[in-house]
Scaffold this motif. Structure first.
Motif, short mmCIF file in Angstrom:
data_model
loop_
_atom_site.label_atom_id
_atom_site.label_comp_id
_atom_site.label_asym_id
_atom_site.label_seq_id
_atom_site.Cartn_x
_atom_site.Cartn_y
_atom_site.Cartn_z
N VAL A 47 0.87 -1.19 0.00
CA VAL A 47 0.00 0.00 0.00
C VAL A 47 0.90 1.23 0.00
CG1 VAL A 47 -1.68 1.34 1.30
CG2 VAL A 47 -1.95 -1.14 1.09
N ILE A 48 0.68 2.08 -0.99
CA ILE A 48 1.53 3.24 -1.24
C ILE A 48 0.70 4.51 -1.13
CG2 ILE A 48 3.00 4.38 -2.96
CD1 ILE A 48 3.32 1.53 -4.23
N THR A 49 1.27 5.56 -0.56
CA THR A 49 0.62 6.87 -0.57
C THR A 49 1.15 7.69 -1.73
OG1 THR A 49 0.22 8.92 0.63
CG2 THR A 49 2.29 7.79 1.10
N ARG A 50 0.24 8.35 -2.44
CA ARG A 50 0.64 9.19 -3.58
C ARG A 50 0.94 10.63 -3.17
NH1 ARG A 50 2.39 5.33 -6.72
NH2 ARG A 50 0.77 3.92 -7.51
N GLU A 51 0.79 10.92 -1.88
CA GLU A 51 1.02 12.29 -1.41
C GLU A 51 1.50 12.26 0.03
OE1 GLU A 51 -2.74 14.45 -1.00
OE2 GLU A 51 -3.76 12.53 -1.26
N VAL A 89 5.97 3.36 0.76
CA VAL A 89 5.19 2.16 1.07
C VAL A 89 4.80 2.23 2.55
CG1 VAL A 89 5.16 -0.35 1.22
CG2 VAL A 89 6.37 0.78 -0.68
N ILE A 90 3.51 2.26 2.82
CA ILE A 90 3.04 2.36 4.20
C ILE A 90 3.09 0.99 4.88
CG2 ILE A 90 1.07 2.91 5.67
CD1 ILE A 90 0.19 4.92 3.56
N PHE A 91 2.58 -0.02 4.19
CA PHE A 91 2.67 -1.36 4.75
C PHE A 91 2.58 -2.39 3.62
CE2 PHE A 91 -1.93 -0.77 4.56
CZ PHE A 91 -2.45 -2.03 4.29
N GLU A 92 3.02 -3.60 3.94
CA GLU A 92 2.91 -4.73 3.03
C GLU A 92 2.09 -5.81 3.70
OE1 GLU A 92 6.85 -6.00 2.06
OE2 GLU A 92 7.17 -4.40 0.59
N LEU A 93 1.44 -6.62 2.91
CA LEU A 93 0.74 -7.78 3.45
C LEU A 93 0.94 -8.97 2.54
CD1 LEU A 93 -3.13 -7.34 2.98
CD2 LEU A 93 -1.49 -5.75 2.03
N GLN A 94 0.89 -10.12 3.16
CA GLN A 94 1.17 -11.36 2.44
C GLN A 94 0.20 -12.44 2.89
OE1 GLN A 94 5.15 -12.78 2.96
NE2 GLN A 94 5.03 -14.28 1.30
N GLY A 95 -0.26 -13.24 1.93
CA GLY A 95 -1.15 -14.33 2.27
C GLY A 95 -2.09 -14.64 1.13
N ASN A 96 -3.27 -15.12 1.46
CA ASN A 96 -4.23 -15.56 0.46
C ASN A 96 -4.66 -14.39 -0.43
OD1 ASN A 96 -7.39 -16.00 -0.19
ND2 ASN A 96 -6.28 -17.94 -0.23
N ALA A 97 -4.57 -14.56 -1.74
CA ALA A 97 -4.85 -13.48 -2.68
C ALA A 97 -6.31 -13.04 -2.61
CB ALA A 97 -4.51 -13.93 -4.11
N ARG A 98 -7.21 -13.99 -2.47
CA ARG A 98 -8.63 -13.63 -2.38
C ARG A 98 -8.88 -12.73 -1.17
NH1 ARG A 98 -12.63 -18.81 -3.54
NH2 ARG A 98 -12.04 -19.21 -5.74
N SER A 99 -8.30 -13.09 -0.04
CA SER A 99 -8.51 -12.32 1.19
C SER A 99 -7.97 -10.90 1.06
CB SER A 99 -7.85 -13.02 2.38
OG SER A 99 -8.41 -14.31 2.57
N ILE A 100 -6.80 -10.77 0.45
CA ILE A 100 -6.20 -9.45 0.26
C ILE A 100 -7.11 -8.57 -0.59
CG2 ILE A 100 -4.30 -8.20 -0.83
CD1 ILE A 100 -2.47 -10.54 -0.01
N LEU A 101 -7.58 -9.11 -1.70
CA LEU A 101 -8.39 -8.30 -2.62
C LEU A 101 -9.78 -8.02 -2.05
CD1 LEU A 101 -7.33 -9.94 -5.99
CD2 LEU A 101 -6.68 -7.69 -5.11
N ASP A 277 -4.69 10.06 -1.02
CA ASP A 277 -4.64 9.22 -2.22
C ASP A 277 -3.73 8.02 -1.96
OD1 ASP A 277 -4.75 8.17 -4.75
OD2 ASP A 277 -3.70 9.81 -5.74
N LEU A 278 -4.33 6.84 -1.82
CA LEU A 278 -3.60 5.61 -1.56
C LEU A 278 -3.80 4.61 -2.69
CD1 LEU A 278 -4.56 5.06 2.21
CD2 LEU A 278 -2.56 6.27 1.31
N SER A 279 -2.88 3.69 -2.79
CA SER A 279 -2.98 2.68 -3.85
C SER A 279 -2.45 1.35 -3.33
CB SER A 279 -2.18 3.12 -5.07
OG SER A 279 -2.17 2.12 -6.06
N LEU A 280 -3.13 0.26 -3.68
CA LEU A 280 -2.64 -1.08 -3.35
C LEU A 280 -2.19 -1.77 -4.62
CD1 LEU A 280 -4.02 -3.67 -0.88
CD2 LEU A 280 -3.66 -4.37 -3.25
N ARG A 281 -0.98 -2.31 -4.58
CA ARG A 281 -0.44 -3.04 -5.72
C ARG A 281 -0.14 -4.47 -5.29
NH1 ARG A 281 -2.60 0.17 -8.01
NH2 ARG A 281 -1.85 1.83 -9.37
N ILE A 282 -0.67 -5.45 -6.05
CA ILE A 282 -0.55 -6.85 -5.67
C ILE A 282 0.39 -7.59 -6.62
CG2 ILE A 282 -2.50 -7.67 -7.05
CD1 ILE A 282 -3.26 -9.43 -4.60
N GLU A 283 1.14 -8.55 -6.08
CA GLU A 283 2.03 -9.40 -6.87
C GLU A 283 1.72 -10.86 -6.50
OE1 GLU A 283 5.96 -8.30 -5.87
OE2 GLU A 283 5.81 -6.25 -6.69
#
Length: 285
Positions: A47-51, A89-101, A277-283
């Motif tokens: 999760v990234i802040t744009r400002e 980057v404010i925080f990262e999370l890891q685990g089940n893709a369905r749960s994250i989304l 303005d925040l954004s989540l980017r998933i890999e």
């Protein structure tokens, strides 16, 4: 800062109930889009802040993902109350893709809204500088988000006024008229809840004198001119604390910071916020 560090009553209970409601309205009986992804697929997200912003809302984010999937792992790079630069980057999370989304929108809604509140509060606190004046919020909060926004105000370096109608008296024009006068209203307040703070809002110097004679703890000056404000401060010195309210914007706040007042309250801390303005980017892994 953590909810346990504040004096806001029922904050943790409110937090849990609010997150439950947010997930119920967003997820309903199931996230059908997330079902496009294999149930056992793992992912990592950032999760990234744009400002630039002042962070607030971490406990609400954690509760969102706890209620959805307690196995998700969150790693925070900033704490509530921190100043976060754009593109960090404010925080990262890891685990089940369905749960994250599934939790993405609810989590970011809390984080962007509460960080927006904290960022506004931080700007006001900076304007007050080293004056010693406490900047207070009001009850002009988003319905249902009272305790959350009060928490965010603290993260931004400002202070809480009364939490609701139950923890302090704020006697205004209509209360005064219905009670029969300032003296009668204050006297009755002392009977109803001994020990509670009693504040009276006044609109002119005559009412100020009445409020002082009644023994009010705090007197709120509503729409006083700068000249009358200075007079009121002198009259109240040593007898009651003075709060300034009404049309307090950034420009006026800078002027008031030079006066010997105790508090400045502004609904702008909570009702004029702009979400960060925040954004989540998933890999996928």
């Amino acid at each position: 800062m953590h909810p346990r560090d504040t004096t806001i009553p029922n904050l943790l209970e409110d937090l849990q109930q609010l997150v439950t409601l947010a997930l119920r309205e967003d997820v309903g009986d199931g996230d059908i889009t997330a079902q496009l992804i294999p149930a056992d697929r793992e992912a990592r997200a950032r999760v990234i802040t744009r400002e630039d912003c002042t962070l607030a809302g971490r406990p609400w984010v954690e509760e969102v993902f706890r209620q959805l999937d307690a196995s998700l792992q969150l790693h925070w790079y900033f704490q509530d109350g921190d100043q976060v630069p754009a593109d960090a980057v404010i925080f990262e999370l890891q685990g089940n893709a369905r749960s994250i989304l599934t939790g993405e929108r609810a989590a970011l809604n809390f984080l962007q809204t509460l960080s927006g509140t904290a960022t506004t509060a931080s700007a006001y606190a900076s304007l007050a500088g080293d004056s010693g004046i406490k900047i207070l919020d009001t009850r002009k909060t988003i319905p249902g988000l009272r305790s959350a926004q009060k928490y965010a105000v603290l993260c931004g370096g400002c202070h809480n006024h009364r939490i609701g109608l139950y923890d302090a008296f704020l006697i205004k024009e209509n209360h005064i008229a219905a009670a029969g006068g300032i003296d009668q209203a204050v006297a009755q307040a002392r009977v109803i809840k001994p020990g509670a703070l009693v504040e009276v809002e006044v609109e002119n110097l005559d009412e100020l004198r009445q409020a002082l004679d009644s023994g009010a703890d705090v007197i709120m000056l509503d729409e006083f001119s700068d000249t009358d404000t200075r007079t009121a401060i002198e009259l109240a010195r040593g007898r009651a604390k003075i709060e300034i309210s009404g049309s307090v914007d950034n420009t006026r706040l800078e002027k008031l910071a030079g006066l010997d007042v105790d508090y400045i309250s502004s609904g702008s801390l909570t009702k004029h916020l702009r979400a960060v303005d925040l954004s989540l980017r998933i890999e996928m892994e």
